[in-house]
Design an enzyme around this catalytic site. Structure first.
Site, mmCIF file in Angstrom:
data_model
loop_
_atom_site.group_PDB
_atom_site.id
_atom_site.type_symbol
_atom_site.label_atom_id
_atom_site.label_comp_id
_atom_site.label_asym_id
_atom_site.label_seq_id
_atom_site.Cartn_x
_atom_site.Cartn_y
_atom_site.Cartn_z
ATOM 1 N N ALA A 73 0.842 -1.206 0.000
ATOM 2 C CA ALA A 73 0.000 0.000 0.000
ATOM 3 C C ALA A 73 0.871 1.247 0.000
ATOM 4 C CB ALA A 73 -0.932 -0.017 1.209
ATOM 5 N N ARG A 127 22.873 -4.710 -5.745
ATOM 6 C CA ARG A 127 21.759 -5.204 -6.563
ATOM 7 C C ARG A 127 21.351 -6.610 -6.131
ATOM 8 N NH1 ARG A 127 20.137 -2.275 -10.859
ATOM 9 N NH2 ARG A 127 21.633 -0.700 -11.453
ATOM 10 N N HIS A 171 12.598 -4.566 -18.462
ATOM 11 C CA HIS A 171 12.352 -3.237 -17.897
ATOM 12 C C HIS A 171 13.675 -2.734 -17.328
ATOM 13 C CE1 HIS A 171 10.234 0.047 -16.190
ATOM 14 N NE2 HIS A 171 10.320 -0.344 -14.939
HETATM 15 N N1 NAD Z 1 7.366 -2.205 -13.090
HETATM 16 C C1 NAD Z 1 7.433 -0.900 -13.133
HETATM 17 O O1 NAD Z 1 7.403 -0.289 -14.193
HETATM 18 C C2 NAD Z 1 7.528 -0.141 -11.830
HETATM 19 C C3 NAD Z 1 7.203 1.220 -11.763
HETATM 20 C C4 NAD Z 1 7.241 1.851 -10.524
HETATM 21 C C5 NAD Z 1 7.623 1.155 -9.387
HETATM 22 N N2 NAD Z 1 7.970 -0.153 -9.498
HETATM 23 C C6 NAD Z 1 8.347 -0.950 -8.344
HETATM 24 O O2 NAD Z 1 7.178 -1.180 -7.564
HETATM 25 C C7 NAD Z 1 7.554 -1.387 -6.205
HETATM 26 C C8 NAD Z 1 6.735 -0.485 -5.317
HETATM 27 O O3 NAD Z 1 7.054 0.880 -5.541
HETATM 28 P P1 NAD Z 1 6.456 2.009 -4.569
HETATM 29 O O4 NAD Z 1 6.940 3.306 -5.077
HETATM 30 O O5 NAD Z 1 5.009 1.784 -4.330
HETATM 31 O O6 NAD Z 1 7.256 1.640 -3.217
HETATM 32 P P2 NAD Z 1 6.791 1.958 -1.718
HETATM 33 O O7 NAD Z 1 8.004 1.774 -0.874
HETATM 34 O O8 NAD Z 1 6.055 3.247 -1.656
HETATM 35 O O9 NAD Z 1 5.745 0.777 -1.399
HETATM 36 C C9 NAD Z 1 6.105 -0.552 -1.197
HETATM 37 C C10 NAD Z 1 5.208 -1.109 -0.104
HETATM 38 O O10 NAD Z 1 5.429 -2.515 0.017
HETATM 39 C C11 NAD Z 1 5.223 -2.829 1.384
HETATM 40 N N3 NAD Z 1 5.785 -4.141 1.702
HETATM 41 C C12 NAD Z 1 7.091 -4.502 1.872
HETATM 42 N N4 NAD Z 1 7.174 -5.811 2.179
HETATM 43 C C13 NAD Z 1 5.906 -6.300 2.192
HETATM 44 C C14 NAD Z 1 5.339 -7.578 2.431
HETATM 45 N N5 NAD Z 1 6.120 -8.639 2.712
HETATM 46 N N6 NAD Z 1 3.993 -7.717 2.354
HETATM 47 C C15 NAD Z 1 3.221 -6.665 2.079
HETATM 48 N N7 NAD Z 1 3.690 -5.415 1.828
HETATM 49 C C16 NAD Z 1 5.012 -5.237 1.898
HETATM 50 C C17 NAD Z 1 5.914 -1.690 2.117
HETATM 51 O O11 NAD Z 1 5.501 -1.615 3.471
HETATM 52 C C18 NAD Z 1 5.457 -0.491 1.282
HETATM 53 O O12 NAD Z 1 4.261 0.093 1.780
HETATM 54 C C19 NAD Z 1 9.071 -1.146 -6.150
HETATM 55 O O13 NAD Z 1 9.744 -2.388 -6.259
HETATM 56 C C20 NAD Z 1 9.341 -0.308 -7.384
HETATM 57 O O14 NAD Z 1 10.660 -0.421 -7.853
HETATM 58 C C21 NAD Z 1 7.927 -0.807 -10.692
#
Ligand code: NAD
Length: 314
Positions: free
Chosen positions: A11, A89, A176
């Site tokens: 979230a 990484r 990506h």
């Molecule tokens: N594929 C794409 O094009 C793309 C684009 C943007 C972001 N992302 C990726 O998406 C992910 C999320 O990005 P964001 O900006 O929302 O990050 P964010 O840090 O705002 O949100 C991640 C959430 O995951 C939660 N979390 C961590 N471990 C967990 C678990 N075991 N169970 C449930 N929840 C858990 C955290 O508490 C946090 O609220 C990142 O890995 C980011 O790199 C990918």
């Protein structure tokens, strides 16, 4: 008939924005799950209280327990951690792969018929983990990246030419990351090939900016990464699936021979419908385009091999 239920795991920035966009469609019920107690509950409550103003009755529930996800039609997985200073990484890969393993185990047993839309980075490797752990057929595991990368490219082209984004069509394939493959020959503005609109140097500059699109935003924000465009991309995929649109979008799906790629999740054009990734569309590529896609697939393969090595025994 009940509204289709969509669970969003994580979230944070992307997950909560996906929840907002989906709630505003007034067609889905949304469950938010996060590991941090209070966050999914608080965001779900806040979003439900926007309903009377925005005019939606979408039901929103937030919890730390996966029970709230029971019977989802689609599960969007955004849970993970970003790379912190000093973190390699490989450490990021191990941490996020472990998170994805745990999460996918939980959602797969509670929603055995769901379609998984992966978002967590490194995207292609996390989709590979999700497929392996869930045991779902490959058409029910997809990764979001190509829609976002293509949207970035389209936005840059539209701004450069001062035309509507709706006139710009583009398809970015591959993994990506830095090796993504924008297909210039298939990029058009109002049906006219892009090389008739822009000289090569300008086009090269826009391709470079697209490749670095995520980093440009990370550098501006200083903490965190993009989420408005990523969440919009997720919602386009979810709607194409649940409304059985048969829309062709670039998604990370498992290729078994298509484009000459074996057993890897790589971004390719996919027809999305109620069955998930219903068909991979094979464009005819030039030798250079094919070589670029193979280079990108090789980078994904390296990540997947690292995941296998790092998570062996976990
Ligand atoms: N594929 C794409 O094009 C793309 C684009 C943007 C972001 N992302 C990726 O998406 C992910 C999320 O990005 P964001 O900006 O929302 O990050 P964010 O840090 O705002 O949100 C991640 C959430 O995951 C939660 N979390 C961590 N471990 C967990 C678990 N075991 N169970 C449930 N929840 C858990 C955290 O508490 C946090 O609220 C990142 O890995 C980011 O790199 C990918």
């Amino acid at each position: 008939m009940a509204r289709p239920k969509i669970t969003i795991v994580g979230a944070g920035n992307v997950g909560a924005t996906v929840a907002q966009r989906l709630a505003e469609k007034n067609y889905y019920d949304v469950a938010l799950v996060d590991i941090v107690d209070g966050v999914p509950q608080g965001k779900a409550l806040d979003l439900s209280q926007a309903g009377p103003i925005c005019g939606y009755d979408s039901h929103l529930a937030g919890a730390t327990s996966f029970d709230v996800s029971d019977g989802s039609a689609v599960v969007v997985i955004t849970s993970g951690v970003p790379r912190r200073p000093g973190m390699s990484r490989d450490e990021l890969l191990t941490t996020n792969a472990t998170i994805i393993q745990g999460v996918v185990n939980e959602v797969a047993k509670r929603s055995p018929d769901a379609i998984l839309v992966m978002v967590t980075n490194p995207l292609d490797a996390m989709a590979y983990v999700a497929h392996r752990v869930s045991g779902f057929p490959k058409r029910r595991v997809l990764g979001m990246a190509g829609v976002l990368d293509s949207a970035r490219f389209r936005a840059f082209i539209a701004a450069e030419l001062n035309v509507s984004v709706e006139n710009v069509q583009a398809m970015v394939l591959g993994g990506h990351g830095d090796t993504m493959v924008p297909l210039i020959r298939y990029t058009t503005v109002a049906g006219r090939p892009i090389d008739e609109w822009l000289p090569k140097e300008r086009l090269d500059a826009l391709v470079k900016r697209t490749r670095e699109g995520g980093a440009e935003i990370v550098n501006l924000l200083k903490s965190g990464s993009a989420y408005y465009a990523p969440s919009a991309a997720v919602v386009e995929m979810v709607e194409a699936i649940l409304k059985d649109e048969k829309k062709i979008l670039p998604c990370a799906v498992r290729c078994d021979g298509e484009y000459g790629i074996q057993g890897l999740f790589v971004g390719v054009p996919v027809k999305l419908g109620r069955g998930g990734a219903e068909e991979i569309i094979e464009y005819r590529l030039t030798a250079d385009e094919r070589a670029a896609l193979m280079t990108s697939a090789a980078a994904v393969k390296e990540l997947c091999e690292a995941v296998d090595r790092l998570t062996a025994g976990t």
